[in-house]
Scaffold this active site. Structure first.
Site, PDB file in Angstrom:
ATOM      1  N   GLU A 212      14.894   7.652 -63.716  1.00 12.12           N
ATOM      2  CA  GLU A 212      15.395   7.988 -62.294  1.00 12.12           C
ATOM      3  C   GLU A 212      16.773   8.764 -62.434  1.00 12.12           C
ATOM      4  O   GLU A 212      17.679   8.139 -62.113  1.00 12.12           O
ATOM      5  CB  GLU A 212      15.613   6.728 -61.721  1.00 12.12           C
ATOM      6  CG  GLU A 212      15.852   7.215 -60.453  1.00 12.12           C
ATOM      7  CD  GLU A 212      15.444   5.871 -58.915  1.00 12.12           C
ATOM      8  OE1 GLU A 212      15.938   4.909 -59.734  1.00 12.12           O
ATOM      9  OE2 GLU A 212      14.994   6.516 -58.103  1.00 12.12           O
TER      10      GLU A 212
ATOM     11  N   CYS B 232      14.506   7.700 -53.239  1.00 12.03           N
ATOM     12  CA  CYS B 232      13.733   6.910 -54.249  1.00 12.03           C
ATOM     13  C   CYS B 232      12.436   7.656 -53.928  1.00 12.03           C
ATOM     14  O   CYS B 232      12.084   7.132 -55.416  1.00 12.03           O
ATOM     15  CB  CYS B 232      13.407   5.259 -53.907  1.00 12.03           C
ATOM     16  SG  CYS B 232      13.133   5.408 -52.457  1.00 12.03           S
TER      17      CYS B 232
ATOM     18  N   LYS C 199      23.447  -8.104 -46.118  1.00 12.15           N
ATOM     19  CA  LYS C 199      24.465  -8.038 -46.754  1.00 12.15           C
ATOM     20  C   LYS C 199      24.145  -6.969 -47.541  1.00 12.15           C
ATOM     21  O   LYS C 199      23.161  -5.852 -48.228  1.00 12.15           O
ATOM     22  CB  LYS C 199      24.274  -9.129 -48.390  1.00 12.15           C
ATOM     23  CG  LYS C 199      24.929  -8.680 -49.080  1.00 12.15           C
ATOM     24  CD  LYS C 199      25.621  -7.864 -50.848  1.00 12.15           C
ATOM     25  CE  LYS C 199      25.314  -7.237 -51.006  1.00 12.15           C
ATOM     26  NZ  LYS C 199      26.024  -6.278 -51.100  1.00 12.15           N
TER      27      LYS C 199
ATOM     28  N   GLU D 139      11.366  -3.173 -52.947  1.00  9.04           N
ATOM     29  CA  GLU D 139      11.292  -1.653 -52.561  1.00  9.04           C
ATOM     30  C   GLU D 139      12.293  -1.220 -53.789  1.00  9.04           C
ATOM     31  O   GLU D 139      13.627  -0.923 -53.652  1.00  9.04           O
ATOM     32  CB  GLU D 139      12.000  -1.140 -51.794  1.00  9.04           C
ATOM     33  CG  GLU D 139      10.954  -1.809 -50.363  1.00  9.04           C
ATOM     34  CD  GLU D 139       9.236  -1.043 -50.578  1.00  9.04           C
ATOM     35  OE1 GLU D 139       9.252   0.224 -51.551  1.00  9.04           O
ATOM     36  OE2 GLU D 139       8.295  -1.185 -49.933  1.00  9.04           O
TER      37      GLU D 139
HETATM   38  P1  NAP Z   1      21.140  -1.370 -56.132  1.00  4.20           P
HETATM   39  O1  NAP Z   1      22.596  -0.896 -57.078  1.00  4.20           O
HETATM   40  O2  NAP Z   1      20.128  -2.581 -57.645  1.00  4.20           O
HETATM   41  O3  NAP Z   1      21.699  -1.852 -54.863  1.00  4.20           O
HETATM   42  C1  NAP Z   1      20.926  -2.742 -54.415  1.00  4.20           C
HETATM   43  C2  NAP Z   1      21.766  -3.496 -53.091  1.00  4.20           C
HETATM   44  O4  NAP Z   1      21.461  -5.071 -54.313  1.00  4.20           O
HETATM   45  C3  NAP Z   1      23.220  -3.188 -52.906  1.00  4.20           C
HETATM   46  O5  NAP Z   1      23.106  -3.834 -51.403  1.00  4.20           O
HETATM   47  C4  NAP Z   1      23.147  -4.523 -54.136  1.00  4.20           C
HETATM   48  O6  NAP Z   1      24.730  -4.550 -53.544  1.00  4.20           O
HETATM   49  C5  NAP Z   1      22.701  -4.687 -54.279  1.00  4.20           C
HETATM   50  N1  NAP Z   1      23.107  -6.287 -54.965  1.00  4.20           N
HETATM   51  C6  NAP Z   1      23.699  -6.005 -56.212  1.00  4.20           C
HETATM   52  N2  NAP Z   1      23.905  -6.813 -57.273  1.00  4.20           N
HETATM   53  C7  NAP Z   1      23.024  -7.872 -56.656  1.00  4.20           C
HETATM   54  C8  NAP Z   1      22.639  -9.653 -56.604  1.00  4.20           C
HETATM   55  N3  NAP Z   1      22.970  -9.907 -57.904  1.00  4.20           N
HETATM   56  N4  NAP Z   1      22.142  -9.843 -56.549  1.00  4.20           N
HETATM   57  C9  NAP Z   1      21.894  -9.140 -54.434  1.00  4.20           C
HETATM   58  N5  NAP Z   1      22.388  -8.108 -54.435  1.00  4.20           N
HETATM   59  C10 NAP Z   1      22.590  -7.457 -55.636  1.00  4.20           C
HETATM   60  O7  NAP Z   1      20.864  -0.488 -55.755  1.00  4.20           O
HETATM   61  P2  NAP Z   1      21.682   1.204 -55.535  1.00  4.20           P
HETATM   62  O8  NAP Z   1      22.946   1.871 -56.325  1.00  4.20           O
HETATM   63  O9  NAP Z   1      22.157   0.691 -54.267  1.00  4.20           O
HETATM   64  O10 NAP Z   1      20.355   2.125 -54.920  1.00  4.20           O
HETATM   65  C11 NAP Z   1      19.999   2.688 -55.955  1.00  4.20           C
HETATM   66  C12 NAP Z   1      18.446   2.621 -56.278  1.00  4.20           C
HETATM   67  O11 NAP Z   1      17.800   1.861 -55.231  1.00  4.20           O
HETATM   68  C13 NAP Z   1      17.918   3.661 -56.576  1.00  4.20           C
HETATM   69  O12 NAP Z   1      16.971   2.958 -57.729  1.00  4.20           O
HETATM   70  C14 NAP Z   1      16.356   4.148 -55.895  1.00  4.20           C
HETATM   71  O13 NAP Z   1      15.433   4.336 -56.440  1.00  4.20           O
HETATM   72  C15 NAP Z   1      15.909   2.034 -55.061  1.00  4.20           C
HETATM   73  N6  NAP Z   1      15.883   2.907 -53.674  1.00  4.20           N
HETATM   74  C16 NAP Z   1      14.270   1.889 -53.882  1.00  4.20           C
HETATM   75  C17 NAP Z   1      14.010   2.539 -52.300  1.00  4.20           C
HETATM   76  C18 NAP Z   1      12.661   2.010 -52.146  1.00  4.20           C
HETATM   77  O14 NAP Z   1      12.205   1.679 -50.654  1.00  4.20           O
HETATM   78  N7  NAP Z   1      12.023   1.726 -52.733  1.00  4.20           N
HETATM   79  C19 NAP Z   1      14.571   3.105 -51.319  1.00  4.20           C
HETATM   80  C20 NAP Z   1      16.374   3.361 -51.573  1.00  4.20           C
HETATM   81  C21 NAP Z   1      16.479   3.705 -52.840  1.00  4.20           C
HETATM   82  P3  NAP Z   1      26.667  -3.583 -53.941  1.00  4.20           P
HETATM   83  O15 NAP Z   1      26.917  -2.561 -53.467  1.00  4.20           O
HETATM   84  O16 NAP Z   1      27.067  -4.878 -53.731  1.00  4.20           O
HETATM   85  O17 NAP Z   1      26.318  -3.545 -55.250  1.00  4.20           O
END
Ligand code: NAP
Ligand code: MG
Length: 505
Positions: free
Chosen positions: A401, A300, A190, A266
């Site tokens: 963050e 991240c 997804k 992650e």
């Molecule tokens: P996000 O808003 O948490 O979204 C991540 C993914 O989850 C997207 O594909 C999103 O889809 C999906 N999602 C949202 N609601 C969901 C639900 N209820 N059930 C299942 N999936 C759902 O994160 P982001 O804004 O894309 O990315 C930024 C964040 O990612 C930051 O906090 C960053 O630190 C973290 N990150 C962590 C790592 C690591 O390796 N630790 C690496 C990169 C990023 P939609 O796009 O459709 O909302």
């Protein structure tokens, strides 16, 4: 499929001009039919460059059914066939390099440097994954029972859900997909809604071109808020490989655990960069600027805050301002841009609000804090490289963050204080320490509660064979090497009673 329309194409291609308005399920591309569509915007130009179908829960069910069917025969294939598929994908990364780089620039606002770095990192993990089929080794153990022998084997987990974020969309999706396929699993992706092509559809096309069996890799674009629960909580999912925010990750983990799938998480970070008074200042500044401003801070493992010894504080702030003001910022369609646009308006506004709040709380805005105009764009998403001094660790830009090109610089007076502030966060992903004394730096690295700590380097590092992941609220499990191999597989114990046992009945 209930809402299926005719497959839109059989000739796959990977450019931005290709027709991406399709779901990929069971080896077929399905146009949107009567589903809604989602616009995909180029954050540099703010123009819609493609649209994708808004997948439904029925589509998710179809994707799981296909993945489950495909997985059963895939797991039966020999390790040579599974390795061959992953190696073919690796070769395609070179063949389609120009297209993939263009997609990353257009869809995710990645500079050329960042796009190159992302593709290289992806190559590394795909190459590593190609070795997994022959590394799924087990063990033979002696038994405490007479005449018995134990076999410990590794089996594929089954079906892996991959839910990536938008910031390193291709790499962060591929780092789960390639190991999953290599170890004999089926996959349902997804993708992130801001980057459905690079975090999903393009990956499906690569596997299709590589000759993956139909159904092995499926992609259902759609909003997480609408279909995410069905993806993460599906009765047929065995591993949920989620990369994203801690807030969403907590929710996703609950769905996964409810269906008793393994949550590989992650999550967010708040990386501290400790700079001691005996550090090589030039090196610390170059590294510190890269760790802060690379990909506009949307990493991240970025440096989220600098914890700098008071003896070198003023010099460090002045040096960081100089770096920030030197960095070319603008549309990433300009090859010279190093800092490009923030992914969307909501993220941009949050970054600018964090900076404003921090200044209201008493910090000094040394440089930045506004947007950079982009020719032909009304309301640019490019944020100026920003430096804040006189920052307390609990001010908004330091304790959240911020995910932007922002360097909040906090003065510290001792190693103990640096450690205390570094750990004063719910996160524990990445950190860095600069010092001329390796033992001193290592003591601090040991004391920081983070999954990854780098000495005399900034924290944006990821190598295919080294464990990547976070402590505390930054996640569960580790990517890369044998760590991800283990998460994508189940361990099975088979005992063989060679000689008859004596039972009391
Ligand atoms: P996000 O808003 O948490 O979204 C991540 C993914 O989850 C997207 O594909 C999103 O889809 C999906 N999602 C949202 N609601 C969901 C639900 N209820 N059930 C299942 N999936 C759902 O994160 P982001 O804004 O894309 O990315 C930024 C964040 O990612 C930051 O906090 C960053 O630190 C973290 N990150 C962590 C790592 C690591 O390796 N630790 C690496 C990169 C990023 P939609 O796009 O459709 O909302
Ligand atoms: Mg988000």
């Amino acid at each position: 499929m209930s809402k299926q329309t005719q497959p839109t194409r059989s000739e796959p291609e990977l450019s931005t001009a290709a027709d991406w308005n399709a779901l990929y399920i069971d080896g077929k591309w399905h146009g949107p039919g009567d589903r809604g569509t989602l616009d995909v915007t180029d954050p540099s130009t703010r123009e819609v460059w493609t649209e994708v179908p808004a997948g439904t829960e029925d589509d998710v069910d179809e994707a799981y059914a296909a993945a489950k069917r495909a997985q059963e025969s895939w797991a039966e294939k020999g390790p040579d066939r599974r390795a061959e598929l992953v190696q073919t994908v690796l070769a395609l990364l070179d063949e389609y390099e120009a297209d993939l780089l263009e997609l990353l620039v257009t869809e995710s606002g990645s500079s050329q440097i960042k796009s190159d770095l992302e593709l290289d990192t992806a190559r590394g993990i795909v190459g590593e994954a190609a070795s997994f089929p022959t590394r799924m080794s087990g063990d033979i153990r002696e038994s405490v029972m007479e005449g018995k022998e134990h076999l410990v084997k590794r089996e594929p987990a089954g079906v892996v859900a991959v839910i990536p974020p938008w910031n390193f969309p291709f790499h962060l999706s591929v780092r789960a997909v390639a190991p999953a396929v290599a170890t004999g699993n089926g996959v349902v992706i997804k993708p992130a809604t801001d980057t459905p092509v690079t975090s999903g559809l393009a990956i499906a096309r690569l596997f299709e071109l590589a000759g993956a069996p139909p159904g092995l890799v499926n992609v259902v674009p759609g909003k997480g808020s609408e279909i995410g629960d069905r993806v993460a909580g599906h009765p047929d999912v065995d591993v949920v490989a989620f990369t994203g925010s801690t807030e969403v990750g907590r929710h996703v983990a609950k769905q996964a655990v409810d269906t008793l799938a393994f949550p590989a998480l992650e999550l967010g970070g708040n990386g501290p960069n400790v700079v001691l008074e005996d550090a090589d200042l030039d090196n610390a500044l170059s590294a510190g600027a890269f760790g802060t401003f690379a990909h506009q801070g949307q990493v991240c493992i970025s440096i989220n805050r600098h914890l700098v010894h008071e003896d070198i504080y003023d010099e460090y702030v002045a040096g960081m301002v100089e770096k920030a003001e030197m960095i070319p910022a603008g549309s990433v369609h300009e090859a010279s841009s190093i800092v490009g646009p923030i992914i969307n308006e909501g993220q941009r506004d949050q970054i600018l609000d964090y900076v404003e709040d921090t200044v209201e709380q008493g910090a000094t805005l040394e440089t930045g804090g506004d947007t950079v105009p982009v020719d032909g764009v009304d309301d640019s998403l490019v944020v100026e490289p920003t430096v804040l001094s006189d920052v307390d660790n609990d001010m908004t830009a330091a304790c959240n963050e911020h995910f932007g090109p922002v360097a909040p610089i906090v003065p510290v007076s001792s190693d103990e204080e640096a450690i205390e502030l570094a750990n004063a966060t719910e996160y524990g992903l990445a950190a860095s320490v600069f010092s001329g004394d390796r033992n001193r730096a290592e003591d601090i690295a040991d004391a920081i509660d983070a999954g990854m700590v780098h000495i005399n380097d900034q924290p944006i590092n990821d190598e295919p064979h080294v464990p990547f992941g976070g402590m505390k609220a930054s996640g569960l499990g580790r990517y890369n090497g044998e760590y991800i191999l283990e998460e994508m597989t189940e361990t099975k114990w088979i005992s063989v009673q060679r000689e008859q046992r004596n039972y009391p009945m």
